[in-house]
Design an enzyme around this catalytic site. Structure first.
Site, PDB file in Angstrom:
ATOM      1  N   CYS A 132       2.073   4.552  -1.892  1.00 50.37           N
ATOM      2  CA  CYS A 132       2.039   3.251  -2.070  1.00 50.37           C
ATOM      3  C   CYS A 132       1.366   2.030  -0.758  1.00 50.37           C
ATOM      4  CB  CYS A 132       2.758   2.917  -1.745  1.00 50.37           C
ATOM      5  SG  CYS A 132       3.838   1.148  -1.404  1.00 50.37           S
ATOM      6  N   HIS A 176       1.913  -0.374   0.324  1.00 50.99           N
ATOM      7  CA  HIS A 176       2.908  -1.417   1.320  1.00 50.99           C
ATOM      8  C   HIS A 176       4.097  -0.895   2.227  1.00 50.99           C
ATOM      9  CE1 HIS A 176       1.386  -3.747  -3.025  1.00 50.99           C
ATOM     10  NE2 HIS A 176       0.653  -3.534  -2.264  1.00 50.99           N
ATOM     11  N   HIS A 177       3.831   0.372   1.739  1.00 52.61           N
ATOM     12  CA  HIS A 177       4.896   0.896   3.090  1.00 52.61           C
ATOM     13  C   HIS A 177       4.178   2.717   3.529  1.00 52.61           C
ATOM     14  CE1 HIS A 177       6.990  -1.252   0.018  1.00 52.61           C
ATOM     15  NE2 HIS A 177       7.956  -1.996   1.350  1.00 52.61           N
ATOM     16  N   GLN A 200      -0.090   1.436  -8.630  1.00 53.23           N
ATOM     17  CA  GLN A 200       0.130   1.638  -9.306  1.00 53.23           C
ATOM     18  C   GLN A 200      -1.136   0.967 -10.523  1.00 53.23           C
ATOM     19  OE1 GLN A 200       3.235   3.457 -10.978  1.00 53.23           O
ATOM     20  NE2 GLN A 200       2.612   3.269 -13.271  1.00 53.23           N
ATOM     21  N   HIS A 258       7.793   6.069  -7.074  1.00 56.32           N
ATOM     22  CA  HIS A 258       7.930   5.156  -6.312  1.00 56.32           C
ATOM     23  C   HIS A 258       8.870   5.386  -4.625  1.00 56.32           C
ATOM     24  CE1 HIS A 258       3.989   2.640  -7.627  1.00 56.32           C
ATOM     25  NE2 HIS A 258       4.520   2.836  -8.594  1.00 56.32           N
ATOM     26  N   CYS A 265       9.034   3.987  -2.349  1.00 55.15           N
ATOM     27  CA  CYS A 265       9.767   3.598  -1.040  1.00 55.15           C
ATOM     28  C   CYS A 265      10.154   2.264  -2.074  1.00 55.15           C
ATOM     29  CB  CYS A 265       8.220   1.998  -0.785  1.00 55.15           C
ATOM     30  SG  CYS A 265       7.629   1.834  -2.458  1.00 55.15           S
TER      31      CYS A 265
END
Ligand SMILES: [Zn+2]
Length: 239
Positions: A127, A129-130, A168, A196, A198
């Site tokens: 991911c 974002h994380h 994704q 995910h 996260c």
């Protein structure tokens, strides 16, 4: 007077920056991507692979030390170098266009005109974002218009685009667009079902949920073709 103008100007900039930071935080937390192309800097490949590893090693060391870890401990000592090599060569190796699978295709000698589905392709991504893992399955299909690819090529294409910081939705589209290019047809589809970490291991900590994304090109936009593909991926394969 001038001071007032400058104060207002600075305050506007500060507000703008604050709003932007909040906006990007919200975008990331909600896993919203901003483009189908992986956002890359113009100078992305100016540094050699070895130089990137060297720099990232120092960066990881800095993070660990900031967290208060003692890197003289034998167990932690090799971590910065290990993480740096893993980022550059493995989990983000798909950022490097030189690693893109070669597009060797073949003539469709059998004149097989139905769809070909490769389901349950193991997917490991990250991911963006994380920087936590995305783990799941990709299901890919195409209808040949005269060209075919080896089955393992489909795995490799999935793997190449998965080895990037990803959202994704973008990953699903990138796989379809690449196969459309390689096979010279719009008739390509991809469904990804993935967890995910996260979402599963932090934040909302929902271990059960998974995320499904799909991209249907050409004939797969038609209801019956799409239905057929989705039926095939439901088939349980036993050996
Ligand atoms: Zn995330």
């Amino acid at each position: 007077m001038y001071l007032r103008i400058i104060e207002t100007f600075i305050s506007n900039i500060t507000m703008g920056l604050k709003n932007n930071i909040e906006k990007f935080d919200t975008l990331g937390d909600n896993h919203i991507g901003t483009s189908t192309e992986t956002p890359m800097r113009a100078d992305a490949f100016k540094l050699s692979t070895d130089k990137k590893i060297e720099i990232i090693k120092d960066d990881v060391q800095h993070i660990m030390e900031t967290l208060g870890l003692d890197l003289s401990d034998d167990s932690l000592n090799g971590t910065p170098n290990r993480v740096a090599k893993m980022f550059v060569n493995e989990i983000f190796g798909g950022l490097d266009p030189a690693k893109k699978p070669k597009a060797s295709t073949f003539d469709n000698k059998y004149q097989y005109g139905e769809m070909l589905v490769e389901k349950n392709i193991t997917l490991y991504s990250t991911c963006e974002h994380h920087f936590l893992p995305i783990v799941g399955r990709a299901h890919v299909a195409y209808i040949s218009n005269g060209t075919v690819v080896g089955l393992s090529k489909m795995n490799r294409i999935v793997d190449y685009f998965a080895k990037r910081p990803q959202v994704q939705e973008r990953l699903t589209i990138q796989i379809v667009e690449e196969l459309q290019k390689v096979l010279n047809t719009k008739d390509v589809a991809c469904v990804i079902d993935a967890k995910h970490l996260c979402v599963n291991s932090r934040g909302i900590r929902d271990i059960e949920s998974s995320t499904v994304t799909s991209e249907f090109g050409g004939k797969f936009k038609e209801k019956d073709t799409r239905r057929e593909f989705l039926d095939y991926i439901q088939l349980e394969t036993k050996f």
